[in-house]
Scaffold this motif. Structure first.
Motif, mmCIF file in Angstrom:
data_model
loop_
_atom_site.group_PDB
_atom_site.id
_atom_site.type_symbol
_atom_site.label_atom_id
_atom_site.label_comp_id
_atom_site.label_asym_id
_atom_site.label_seq_id
_atom_site.Cartn_x
_atom_site.Cartn_y
_atom_site.Cartn_z
ATOM 1 N N GLY A 1 87.552 -21.747 -11.998
ATOM 2 C CA GLY A 1 86.583 -22.762 -12.452
ATOM 3 C C GLY A 1 87.308 -24.066 -12.751
ATOM 4 O O GLY A 1 86.883 -24.848 -13.595
ATOM 5 N N ALA A 2 88.403 -24.291 -12.025
ATOM 6 C CA ALA A 2 89.316 -25.409 -12.348
ATOM 7 C C ALA A 2 88.724 -26.780 -12.069
ATOM 8 O O ALA A 2 89.221 -27.782 -12.578
ATOM 9 N N THR A 3 87.654 -26.834 -11.267
ATOM 10 C CA THR A 3 87.029 -28.137 -10.988
ATOM 11 C C THR A 3 85.924 -28.449 -12.001
ATOM 12 O O THR A 3 85.352 -29.533 -11.971
ATOM 13 N N GLY A 4 85.620 -27.504 -12.883
ATOM 14 C CA GLY A 4 84.549 -27.696 -13.857
ATOM 15 C C GLY A 4 85.043 -28.431 -15.094
ATOM 16 O O GLY A 4 86.242 -28.730 -15.235
ATOM 17 N N GLN B 1 92.303 -22.768 -4.299
ATOM 18 C CA GLN B 1 92.437 -21.650 -3.364
ATOM 19 C C GLN B 1 91.146 -20.848 -3.295
ATOM 20 O O GLN B 1 90.350 -20.845 -4.229
ATOM 21 N N LYS B 2 91.011 -20.129 -2.199
ATOM 22 C CA LYS B 2 89.856 -19.253 -2.008
ATOM 23 C C LYS B 2 90.070 -17.960 -2.800
ATOM 24 O O LYS B 2 91.190 -17.427 -2.833
ATOM 25 N N ILE B 3 89.010 -17.462 -3.413
ATOM 26 C CA ILE B 3 89.108 -16.168 -4.087
ATOM 27 C C ILE B 3 88.877 -15.086 -3.036
ATOM 28 O O ILE B 3 87.778 -14.960 -2.491
ATOM 29 N N GLU B 4 89.926 -14.365 -2.717
ATOM 30 C CA GLU B 4 89.856 -13.320 -1.682
ATOM 31 C C GLU B 4 90.843 -12.220 -2.069
ATOM 32 O O GLU B 4 91.663 -12.426 -2.971
ATOM 33 N N PRO B 5 90.752 -11.067 -1.442
ATOM 34 C CA PRO B 5 91.670 -9.987 -1.821
ATOM 35 C C PRO B 5 93.123 -10.479 -1.794
ATOM 36 O O PRO B 5 93.532 -11.146 -0.856
ATOM 37 N N GLY B 6 93.840 -10.180 -2.853
ATOM 38 C CA GLY B 6 95.249 -10.579 -2.916
ATOM 39 C C GLY B 6 95.478 -11.934 -3.563
ATOM 40 O O GLY B 6 96.609 -12.265 -3.927
ATOM 41 N N ALA B 7 94.393 -12.712 -3.759
ATOM 42 C CA ALA B 7 94.575 -14.072 -4.302
ATOM 43 C C ALA B 7 95.139 -14.050 -5.719
ATOM 44 O O ALA B 7 95.810 -14.995 -6.144
ATOM 45 N N LEU C 1 101.112 -22.381 -10.979
ATOM 46 C CA LEU C 1 99.690 -22.534 -11.311
ATOM 47 C C LEU C 1 98.859 -22.275 -10.071
ATOM 48 O O LEU C 1 99.123 -22.851 -9.012
ATOM 49 N N ARG C 2 97.855 -21.394 -10.196
ATOM 50 C CA ARG C 2 96.902 -21.208 -9.087
ATOM 51 C C ARG C 2 95.528 -21.589 -9.589
ATOM 52 O O ARG C 2 95.117 -21.135 -10.671
ATOM 53 N N VAL C 3 94.838 -22.429 -8.831
ATOM 54 C CA VAL C 3 93.517 -22.865 -9.274
ATOM 55 C C VAL C 3 92.453 -22.385 -8.296
ATOM 56 O O VAL C 3 92.656 -22.383 -7.087
ATOM 57 N N PHE C 4 91.321 -21.987 -8.869
ATOM 58 C CA PHE C 4 90.215 -21.429 -8.083
ATOM 59 C C PHE C 4 88.910 -22.074 -8.526
ATOM 60 O O PHE C 4 88.754 -22.479 -9.676
ATOM 61 N N ALA C 5 87.987 -22.175 -7.584
ATOM 62 C CA ALA C 5 86.632 -22.663 -7.885
ATOM 63 C C ALA C 5 85.718 -22.018 -6.853
ATOM 64 O O ALA C 5 86.079 -21.004 -6.245
ATOM 65 N N SER C 6 84.539 -22.593 -6.631
ATOM 66 C CA SER C 6 83.650 -21.998 -5.637
ATOM 67 C C SER C 6 84.171 -22.324 -4.233
ATOM 68 O O SER C 6 85.036 -23.191 -4.077
ATOM 69 N N GLU C 7 83.599 -21.691 -3.252
ATOM 70 C CA GLU C 7 84.026 -21.924 -1.849
ATOM 71 C C GLU C 7 83.906 -23.401 -1.483
ATOM 72 O O GLU C 7 84.665 -23.906 -0.681
ATOM 73 N N ARG C 8 82.901 -24.085 -2.103
ATOM 74 C CA ARG C 8 82.692 -25.515 -1.819
ATOM 75 C C ARG C 8 83.935 -26.338 -2.078
ATOM 76 O O ARG C 8 84.157 -27.361 -1.456
ATOM 77 N N SER C 9 84.738 -25.909 -3.042
ATOM 78 C CA SER C 9 85.871 -26.737 -3.476
ATOM 79 C C SER C 9 87.204 -26.324 -2.860
ATOM 80 O O SER C 9 88.227 -26.956 -3.118
ATOM 81 N N VAL C 10 87.194 -25.258 -2.063
ATOM 82 C CA VAL C 10 88.460 -24.785 -1.493
ATOM 83 C C VAL C 10 89.090 -25.913 -0.664
ATOM 84 O O VAL C 10 88.415 -26.555 0.140
ATOM 85 N N GLY C 11 90.367 -26.184 -0.949
ATOM 86 C CA GLY C 11 91.060 -27.252 -0.227
ATOM 87 C C GLY C 11 91.093 -28.565 -0.997
ATOM 88 O O GLY C 11 91.961 -29.399 -0.770
ATOM 89 N N LYS C 12 90.138 -28.765 -1.931
ATOM 90 C CA LYS C 12 90.210 -29.955 -2.804
ATOM 91 C C LYS C 12 91.423 -29.795 -3.725
ATOM 92 O O LYS C 12 91.963 -28.691 -3.857
#
Ligand code: A2P
Length: 334
Positions: free
Chosen positions: A11-14, A57-63, A34-45
């Protein structure tokens, strides 16, 4: 540990996620990776951390592999999905959502009040609702000195509590009003600019909202007072980032305003701004950006011999969210 930890912010973009990144920097939390995650919309921002852009980053197995501490502020549905994955991956989760707060196996922690509870975690620790944190901070020293019997709390809650969309909506509606345009609500059910909305979250059958019942149930859990009488009313107000709460606290032993001032001043995380002769009292515009909660308008309750009235203000994104979460992480390090 000296070289630091692998930390995830979900939720790092919130609003709370971005505040968490700032507080990790400010408090020099030992972050190695540091690993940051948000919704798929924000992947790559990217989001900034220590002056560098960090890619979402995308939330996926292994993330989550290798994550040691995770801060989650992506909402309770997301926390219910991701927290078990993070724990499975070996991380300790500090969750800002309401997903686990009332789970008896999950400590609900305000470090100044119940740091001891953090010791008994099973992988997840919960950070209380922002209004609960600001309200419970001054209640704790009053309870220790005089035993709380009954609390009446009326909140004036900023739009940051509704996340980035809430903040954007107040700004957009204010600009629309200044241009003479019609205000159209999108995120809140009614206009929030120049208005008050006396209902936050859904209503229960008894006429109380979910937000009000969070204040009741979480305060009882944090103070370890399951029978404490609490009467809540929560209101959304057109303020950007601080929550203010008007509190009446009735104790078994009378606490005078002078004694209360001293108790509040001595309590870590509280500051007293209370001088009617100088028009001194806490207000959101002055408290914004600070980690402490500020108490003023301390006076006897004219309707009860052991009642005390006061006004407390705290920055919703800091002590109400990110600061409290990072303080919990610091307890784990300690
Ligand atoms: P995004 O910016 O991509 O929507 P706020 O409380 O300020 O509204 O922020 C909510 C945070 O939760 C944002 O970072 C948002 O990302 C993130 N989020 C929303 N839905 C998901 C999801 N399904 N998985 C991960 N993060 C999410």
């Amino acid at each position: 540990m000296a070289s630091g930890m692998t930390v995830a912010v979900v939720g790092a973009t919130g609003a709370a996620g971005q505040a968490t990144l700032r507080i990790l920097e400010e408090r020099k939390f030992p972050v190695r990776e540091l690993r940051v995650f948000a919704s798929e919309r924000s992947v790559g921002k990217t989001v900034p951390f220590r002056g560098e852009p960090v890619r979402v980053q995308k939330i996926e197995p292994g993330a989550f592999k290798g994550v040691q501490i995770a801060f989650c502020s992506a909402g309770s549905v997301q926390s219910k999905a991701y927290a078990p994955m993070l724990v499975q991956a070996g991380a300790v989760v500090i969750d800002k959502s309401s997903a686990f707060r009332m789970d008896p196996n999950v400590p609900l922690v305000v470090p100044e009040i119940n740091a001891h509870a953090a010791r008994n975690h099973q992988g997840i620790l919960a950070c209380p609702n922002c209004t609960t944190i600001v309200t419970v901070m001054p209640l704790k020293p009053l309870h220790d000195a005089g035993r709380l019997r009954r609390v009446i709390a009326v909140s004036y809650q900023s739009v940051s509590g509704a996340g980035v969309n809430g903040i954007a909506e107040l700004r957009e509606q204010t600009l629309a009003w200044a241009r003479g345009e019609t205000i159209k609500p999108r995120h809140f059910p009614y206009p929030i600019a120049f208005n008050l909305i006396p209902a936050i979250d859904r209503f229960g059958p008894d006429g109380y909202t979910a937000e009000e019942m969070k204040l009741v149930n979480e305060t009882r859990k944090i103070l370890e007072l399951p029978g404490l009488l609490i009467s809540p009313t929560t209101v959304r107000v057109p303020v950007f980032t601080c929550h203010s709460i008007a509190v009446t606290a009735e104790t078994e032993r009378k606490i005078t305003p002078a004694q209360a001032r001293e108790l509040f001043e001595r309590f870590s995380g509280l500051k007293v701004w209370d001088d009617p002769t100088q028009e001194r009292y806490p207000m959101p515009v002055e408290v914004e950006g600070q980690d402490d909660c500020f108490v003023g308008r301390i006076r006897e309750d004219l309707s009860s011999p052991t009642g005390l009235n006061f006004w407390v203000v705290g920055d919703q994104l800091r002590k109400g969210a990110a600061t409290n979460a990072v303080q919990i992480a610091e307890l784990l390090l300690g």
